[in-house]
Design a protein around this motif. Structure first.
Motif, PDB file in Angstrom:
ATOM      1  N   TYR A  45       0.616  -1.169  -0.343  1.00  0.00           N
ATOM      2  CA  TYR A  45      -0.009  -0.156   0.303  1.00  0.00           C
ATOM      3  C   TYR A  45       0.448   1.063   0.004  1.00  0.00           C
ATOM      4  O   TYR A  45       0.464   2.360  -0.983  1.00  0.00           O
ATOM      5  CB  TYR A  45      -0.813   0.251   1.479  1.00  0.00           C
ATOM      6  N   LEU A  91       2.052  10.607   6.627  1.00  0.00           N
ATOM      7  CA  LEU A  91       1.297  10.497   7.218  1.00  0.00           C
ATOM      8  C   LEU A  91       1.378   9.046   7.527  1.00  0.00           C
ATOM      9  O   LEU A  91       2.756   8.919   7.501  1.00  0.00           O
ATOM     10  CB  LEU A  91       0.513   9.397   5.477  1.00  0.00           C
ATOM     11  N   LEU A 165     -11.004   6.772  11.759  1.00  0.00           N
ATOM     12  CA  LEU A 165     -10.837   7.333  10.279  1.00  0.00           C
ATOM     13  C   LEU A 165     -11.709   7.113   8.867  1.00  0.00           C
ATOM     14  O   LEU A 165     -11.430   7.658   8.691  1.00  0.00           O
ATOM     15  CB  LEU A 165      -9.606   6.254  10.279  1.00  0.00           C
ATOM     16  N   LEU A 240      -9.242  -9.988  -2.647  1.00  0.00           N
ATOM     17  CA  LEU A 240      -9.643  -9.143  -1.229  1.00  0.00           C
ATOM     18  C   LEU A 240     -11.340  -8.728  -1.428  1.00  0.00           C
ATOM     19  O   LEU A 240     -11.911  -9.515  -2.503  1.00  0.00           O
ATOM     20  CB  LEU A 240      -8.946  -7.866  -1.840  1.00  0.00           C
ATOM     21  N   GLY A 264     -11.216   1.808  -2.277  1.00  0.00           N
ATOM     22  CA  GLY A 264      -9.903   1.992  -2.333  1.00  0.00           C
ATOM     23  C   GLY A 264      -8.297   3.107  -2.896  1.00  0.00           C
ATOM     24  O   GLY A 264      -8.379   4.056  -2.637  1.00  0.00           O
ATOM     25  N   PRO A 265      -9.006   2.359  -4.104  1.00  0.00           N
ATOM     26  CA  PRO A 265      -8.243   3.923  -5.453  1.00  0.00           C
ATOM     27  C   PRO A 265      -8.577   5.745  -4.564  1.00  0.00           C
ATOM     28  O   PRO A 265      -7.762   6.030  -5.082  1.00  0.00           O
ATOM     29  CB  PRO A 265      -8.508   3.449  -6.712  1.00  0.00           C
TER      30      PRO A 265
HETATM   31  N1  LIG Z   1      -2.861   6.422   8.528  1.00  0.00           N
HETATM   32  C1  LIG Z   1      -3.049   5.589   7.706  1.00  0.00           C
HETATM   33  N2  LIG Z   1      -4.364   6.193   6.612  1.00  0.00           N
HETATM   34  C2  LIG Z   1      -5.022   4.842   5.685  1.00  0.00           C
HETATM   35  O1  LIG Z   1      -5.647   5.964   4.727  1.00  0.00           O
HETATM   36  C3  LIG Z   1      -4.363   3.309   6.074  1.00  0.00           C
HETATM   37  C4  LIG Z   1      -3.775   3.078   6.962  1.00  0.00           C
HETATM   38  N3  LIG Z   1      -2.684   4.649   7.514  1.00  0.00           N
HETATM   39  N4  LIG Z   1      -2.886   1.841   7.260  1.00  0.00           N
HETATM   40  C5  LIG Z   1      -3.839   0.949   6.860  1.00  0.00           C
HETATM   41  C6  LIG Z   1      -4.743   1.499   5.552  1.00  0.00           C
HETATM   42  C7  LIG Z   1      -5.458   0.697   4.335  1.00  0.00           C
HETATM   43  N5  LIG Z   1      -5.297   1.743   4.196  1.00  0.00           N
HETATM   44  C8  LIG Z   1      -5.291   1.421   2.184  1.00  0.00           C
HETATM   45  C9  LIG Z   1      -5.814   1.979   0.472  1.00  0.00           C
HETATM   46  C10 LIG Z   1      -5.985   2.000  -0.067  1.00  0.00           C
HETATM   47  C11 LIG Z   1      -5.838   1.074  -1.080  1.00  0.00           C
HETATM   48  C12 LIG Z   1      -6.471  -0.083  -2.688  1.00  0.00           C
HETATM   49  O2  LIG Z   1      -5.824   0.955  -2.814  1.00  0.00           O
HETATM   50  N6  LIG Z   1      -6.670  -0.386  -2.506  1.00  0.00           N
HETATM   51  C13 LIG Z   1      -7.216  -1.191  -3.633  1.00  0.00           C
HETATM   52  C14 LIG Z   1      -6.534  -2.481  -3.704  1.00  0.00           C
HETATM   53  C15 LIG Z   1      -5.436  -3.036  -3.308  1.00  0.00           C
HETATM   54  C16 LIG Z   1      -4.761  -4.043  -3.610  1.00  0.00           C
HETATM   55  O3  LIG Z   1      -4.686  -5.135  -4.206  1.00  0.00           O
HETATM   56  O4  LIG Z   1      -4.379  -4.617  -2.509  1.00  0.00           O
HETATM   57  C17 LIG Z   1      -8.848  -1.552  -4.103  1.00  0.00           C
HETATM   58  O5  LIG Z   1      -9.357  -1.650  -3.571  1.00  0.00           O
HETATM   59  O6  LIG Z   1      -9.453  -1.750  -5.009  1.00  0.00           O
HETATM   60  C18 LIG Z   1      -5.937  -0.465   0.218  1.00  0.00           C
HETATM   61  C19 LIG Z   1      -5.930   0.463   1.404  1.00  0.00           C
HETATM   62  C20 LIG Z   1      -5.678   2.861   3.693  1.00  0.00           C
HETATM   63  N7  LIG Z   1      -4.715   3.014   5.252  1.00  0.00           N
END
Ligand SMILES: Nc1nc(=O)c2c([nH]1)NC[C@@H]1CN(c3ccc(C(=O)N[C@@H](CCC(=O)O)C(=O)O)cc3)C=[N+]21
Length: 292
Positions: A45, A91, A165, A240, A264-265
């Motif tokens: 990530y 962050l 969050l 996922l 997520g994106p």
């Molecule tokens: N201080 C803090 N802020 C956060 O915003 C934070 C964090 N800690 N800790 C972890 C989580 C998790 N998180 C994600 C963000 C984007 C995707 C993302 O881009 N997901 C893609 C797929 C990714 C893949 O294929 O592994 C999707 O859903 O399409 C995933 C997980 C932000 N977080």
């Protein structure tokens, strides 16, 4: 069959507009991401964030610290990033290893650089409807909802999850949109019935496929914030899934986000947007001071 929101495409167009704005600036915004420990999912990530940060024309500062990092070392890093004029956004990837006090670390982040919107200052500004930095995932959800629904006045919104969050800030944003908001959690009684009253259902619990098709009001808008890695059919493989049982829910909902490719994106795109917002505010203040 519900209309499926393409969060990936929406995030790409958001990043393109951010890149255009960055290109027109007289300075380069910078985002610092701090990762403590070597959780493999977090590593991926963080790497994605760093790549997209550079792609929109910003500077990316990655700080990877070992799992055994002390509170004092991490605090000192946050303080040095607060003082660094090249850094406009900070962050700290959560969760932190258990021996660290995350609340104290978050409290040390300058609210002006708090692109996660996690400091008490930014949470309070949001609660009072004042301009601050809004947490990225909630911001991404509201942008998607706004794009699809336009106005949300008078709609019943149910948010499942009450984290600082995600759940709490999403509820604040929905309230600002004049929704009637209910925040549900693990102690809520008869969650399925409550959900069936929702015109907008936000799932942010972190339990794979917990929300079933028959919990959803026909035609409702379903936003799935969950990102859960579960075993796939093939041995040794994972996949996922969200907090919503997608195939069932898509048969009932009017509009739904998929996982992956939904919220997520948008989270990462909104992190870049917050960094741009923070950078413009910080630099305009610096200009005012230097003109005195
Ligand atoms: N201080 C803090 N802020 C956060 O915003 C934070 C964090 N800690 N800790 C972890 C989580 C998790 N998180 C994600 C963000 C984007 C995707 C993302 O881009 N997901 C893609 C797929 C990714 C893949 O294929 O592994 C999707 O859903 O399409 C995933 C997980 C932000 N977080």
């Amino acid at each position: 069959m519900a209309d499926i929101i393409d969060g990936k495409a929406f995030a790409a167009s958001l990043r393109a507009s951010i890149a255009a704005e960055v290109a027109a600036l007289s300075f380069q915004p910078g985002l610092a991401v701090v990762l403590v420990g070597d959780d493999p999912a977090s590593k991926v990530y963080v790497a994605n964030k760093a790549r997209q940060t550079v792609e929109v024309g910003m500077r990316s500062f990655e700080h990877r610290l070992p799992a055994e990092t002390t509170q004092a070392t991490l605090l000192a890093l946050v303080q040095s990033l607060n003082a660094d004029a090249a850094v406009h956004g900070i962050l700290v990837q959560l969760p932190l290893p258990r021996h660290l006090d995350a609340d104290a670390i978050i409290a040390a982040i300058s609210p002006a650089k708090d692109v996660d919107g996690l400091t008490v200052t930014n949470a309070g500004l949001l609660a009072n409807g004042l301009p601050g930095l809004v947490p990225c995932t909630p911001l991404g959800c509201i942008l998607l909802l706004h794009d699809r629904l336009g106005g949300m006045t008078g709609l019943n919104a149910v948010v499942i999850g009450r984290s600082n969050l995600v759940g709490k800030p999403i509820a604040q944003l929905l309230l600002q949109q004049n929704c009637t908001v209910t925040i549900a959690h693990s102690k809520t009684r008869d969650l399925p019935t409550l959900c069936r009253g929702a015109d907008i259902l936000i799932a942010a619990v972190g339990r794979p496929e917990m929300i079933k098709g028959d919990w959803i009001k026909p035609g409702a808008t379903v936003i799935d914030v969950g990102i859960n890695r579960v075993p796939a059919a093939a041995p040794g493989k994972t996949k996922l899934v969200g907090d919503v049982a997608f195939a069932e829910a898509a048969g009932v909902a009017g509009i739904i986000t998929p996982v992956p490719g939904g919220v997520g994106p948008m989270t990462i795109a909104c992190l870049l947007r917050n960094t741009l917002t923070a950078a413009k505010r910080i630099e305009s203040r610096a200009t005012l001071v230097s003109e005195v």
